[in-house]
Motif scaffolding. Structure first.
Motif, PDB file in Angstrom:
ATOM      1  N   MET A 114       1.094  -1.176   0.120  1.00 23.72           N
ATOM      2  CA  MET A 114       0.018  -0.057  -0.039  1.00 23.72           C
ATOM      3  C   MET A 114       0.816   1.132   0.021  1.00 23.72           C
ATOM      4  O   MET A 114       2.251   1.130   0.167  1.00 23.72           O
ATOM      5  CB  MET A 114      -0.898   0.145   1.301  1.00 23.72           C
ATOM      6  CG  MET A 114      -1.812  -1.175   1.533  1.00 23.72           C
ATOM      7  SD  MET A 114      -3.089  -1.178   0.359  1.00 23.72           S
ATOM      8  CE  MET A 114      -4.098  -0.034   1.025  1.00 23.72           C
ATOM      9  N   LYS A 115      -0.035   2.436  -0.373  1.00 21.27           N
ATOM     10  CA  LYS A 115       1.047   3.706  -0.290  1.00 21.27           C
ATOM     11  C   LYS A 115       1.716   4.173   1.117  1.00 21.27           C
ATOM     12  O   LYS A 115       2.684   4.476   1.210  1.00 21.27           O
ATOM     13  CB  LYS A 115      -0.035   4.960  -0.448  1.00 21.27           C
ATOM     14  CG  LYS A 115      -0.128   4.846  -2.203  1.00 21.27           C
ATOM     15  CD  LYS A 115      -1.183   6.030  -2.504  1.00 21.27           C
ATOM     16  CE  LYS A 115      -1.709   5.701  -4.134  1.00 21.27           C
ATOM     17  NZ  LYS A 115      -2.569   6.908  -4.354  1.00 21.27           N
TER      18      LYS A 115
ATOM     19  N   LEU B  91       0.033  -6.335   1.814  1.00 24.27           N
ATOM     20  CA  LEU B  91      -1.283  -7.109   1.718  1.00 24.27           C
ATOM     21  C   LEU B  91      -1.111  -8.414   1.107  1.00 24.27           C
ATOM     22  O   LEU B  91      -0.344  -8.198   0.082  1.00 24.27           O
ATOM     23  CB  LEU B  91      -2.549  -6.339   1.313  1.00 24.27           C
ATOM     24  CG  LEU B  91      -3.098  -5.016   1.883  1.00 24.27           C
ATOM     25  CD1 LEU B  91      -4.012  -4.837   1.049  1.00 24.27           C
ATOM     26  CD2 LEU B  91      -3.550  -5.388   3.263  1.00 24.27           C
ATOM     27  N   GLU B  92      -1.525  -9.236   1.583  1.00 32.25           N
ATOM     28  CA  GLU B  92      -1.310 -10.715   0.956  1.00 32.25           C
ATOM     29  C   GLU B  92      -2.423 -11.592   0.883  1.00 32.25           C
ATOM     30  O   GLU B  92      -3.259 -11.445   1.991  1.00 32.25           O
ATOM     31  CB  GLU B  92      -0.315 -11.366   1.395  1.00 32.25           C
ATOM     32  CG  GLU B  92       0.010 -11.838   2.667  1.00 32.25           C
ATOM     33  CD  GLU B  92       1.374 -12.550   3.012  1.00 32.25           C
ATOM     34  OE1 GLU B  92       2.208 -12.250   2.535  1.00 32.25           O
ATOM     35  OE2 GLU B  92       1.080 -13.677   3.855  1.00 32.25           O
TER      36      GLU B  92
END
Length: 150
Positions: free
Chosen positions: A60-61, A66-67
């Protein structure tokens, strides 16, 4: 001025070599278009279906990663009463303990190994393969695939 003089036998030999090389090249070119097809019907009484474990990751920024884990393909079809060997290759994730909903089938897929699951359903319906380690979003899932029995 020099001329190249070829005997009839020499010319026929080179012509034969060219024809053989052209034939071999054409054969390889035609074979290059062949592709591997999974889930095809085999001549045996037991059909083979291949599946793998897959992981998708993103950043993410804000730097958070995430996975999510998935079975691929996410859906397989078979006929009622058909005998199938499901070959599941562990590609991503250390291990995936799983069960098939509505049955007594359980197992574990480990990274770098192949798990073979014999299947035969006498009742039509949709049976889900559920990974117990990745059962919901809080555990990088849901890692679920459907077995559709017609």
């Amino acid at each position: 001025m020099k001329f190249l003089v070829l005997k009839k036998e020499t010319l026929l030999f080179f012509l034969a070599v060219v024809v053989v090389l052209a034939s071999i090249s054409a054969w390889f070119m035609l074979k290059a278009g062949d592709s591997t097809v999974f889930n095809q019907q085999s001549d045996k009484d037991i059909r083979e279906i291949h599946m793998v474990t897959v992981e998708f990751k993103t950043k993410m920024k804000n730097g958070k990663e995430l996975e999510v884990y998935r079975w691929d393909p996410g859906s397989i079809s078979m006929k009622q009463g058909e005998k199938v060997n499901l070959f599941i290759s562990g590609i991503n994730g250390e291990k995936h303990p799983f069960y098939i909903e509505g049955t007594k089938i359980k197992g574990t897929v480990k990274k770098g190994e192949e798990t073979i699951v014999p299947l035969q359903f006498n009742k039509a319906g949709t049976y889900r393969i559920i990974c117990e380690a990745h059962s919901d979003r809080s555990h990088n899932g849901p890692m679920v695939a459907d077995i559709v029995v017609n």
